[in-house]
Design an enzyme around this catalytic site. Structure first.
Site, PDB file in Angstrom:
ATOM      1  N   GLU A 198     -12.509  56.692  44.148  1.00 27.34           N
ATOM      2  CA  GLU A 198     -13.125  57.729  43.320  1.00 27.34           C
ATOM      3  C   GLU A 198     -12.123  58.426  42.402  1.00 27.34           C
ATOM      4  O   GLU A 198     -12.453  58.755  41.269  1.00 27.34           O
ATOM      5  CB  GLU A 198     -13.786  58.763  44.235  1.00 27.34           C
ATOM      6  CG  GLU A 198     -14.591  59.798  43.510  1.00 27.34           C
ATOM      7  CD  GLU A 198     -15.341  60.713  44.455  1.00 27.34           C
ATOM      8  OE1 GLU A 198     -15.447  61.906  44.127  1.00 27.34           O
ATOM      9  OE2 GLU A 198     -15.807  60.252  45.508  1.00 27.34           O
ATOM     10  N   ASP A 199     -10.905  58.634  42.870  1.00 27.78           N
ATOM     11  CA  ASP A 199      -9.968  59.488  42.134  1.00 27.78           C
ATOM     12  C   ASP A 199      -8.759  58.784  41.528  1.00 27.78           C
ATOM     13  O   ASP A 199      -7.944  59.436  40.871  1.00 27.78           O
ATOM     14  CB  ASP A 199      -9.454  60.604  43.057  1.00 27.78           C
ATOM     15  CG  ASP A 199     -10.557  61.576  43.448  1.00 27.78           C
ATOM     16  OD1 ASP A 199     -11.601  61.626  42.763  1.00 27.78           O
ATOM     17  OD2 ASP A 199     -10.383  62.285  44.449  1.00 27.78           O
TER      18      ASP A 199
END
Length: 183
Positions: A59-60
């Site tokens: 996600e990051d």
């Protein structure tokens, strides 16, 4: 534990230079908290501990499912993918999809999410966000907790120390004017 140490180093490298919302705390401290909570529950499964370190990697960072699959295997890649929001989707659809993923997630992913929730709530409480921003953020975090709560409650006997994490969550909620949760 070599696999877990490799996941730790990989996660720290991928999140290098990133900070929590306060702009000061290294992002890796959040990952350390999640893994620490997992260990406090008695989790020894290397794949689950690896996934704790890596739960935000897709996600990051620029990490992909295939990266995790080739380095850490199918179980880790699937757990991390299950805990990742699809940034390509519009915000409302992303949230809807994420809640669906959490509902359908395996118990191991829900346990990691519970530890992530606890760590995030602690970070919010210690942040310099306004009272209103804190409340909004806490409500979003609690929404995820409600999604996974029943499965965690149904499997509490597998993780008897989960009540310690819930107690910590409730301490934070009460401190911020929220109702405690039961598991």
């Amino acid at each position: 534990m070599f696999k877990v140490e490799t996941a730790e180093l990989y996660a720290k490298d991928k999140h290098k230079g990133m900070t929590r919302k306060d702009g000061i705390t290294p992002y890796s401290s959040h990952l350390e908290s999640v893994v620490s909570y997992l260990k406090s529950l008695g989790v020894t499964d290397e794949d689950v501990l690896c996934s704790g370190w890596l739960h935000d990697a897709i996600e990051d960072t620029d990490t992909t499912f295939d990266d995790l699959y080739s380095r850490f295997g199918n179980k880790v890649a699937v757990l991390v993918s299950t805990l990742s929001k699809d940034r390509k989707l519009p915000k409302k659809e992303r949230e809807r999809q994420y809640v669906k993923q959490l509902k359908e997630a395996p118990l191991d992913a829900k346990i990691i999410k519970m530890c992530d929730i606890s760590a995030n709530l602690k970070d919010v409480t210690n942040s310099k966000l306004s009272k209103n921003q804190k409340k909004k953020t806490i409500n979003q975090i609690l929404h995820y907790l409600k999604v996974i709560k029943n499965d965690i409650t149904d499997n509490k006997s597998n993780y008897p120390k989960i009540t310690n994490i819930v107690k910590g969550i409730n301490d934070i909620l009460v401190k911020n004017g929220q109702r405690p949760v039961t598991v």
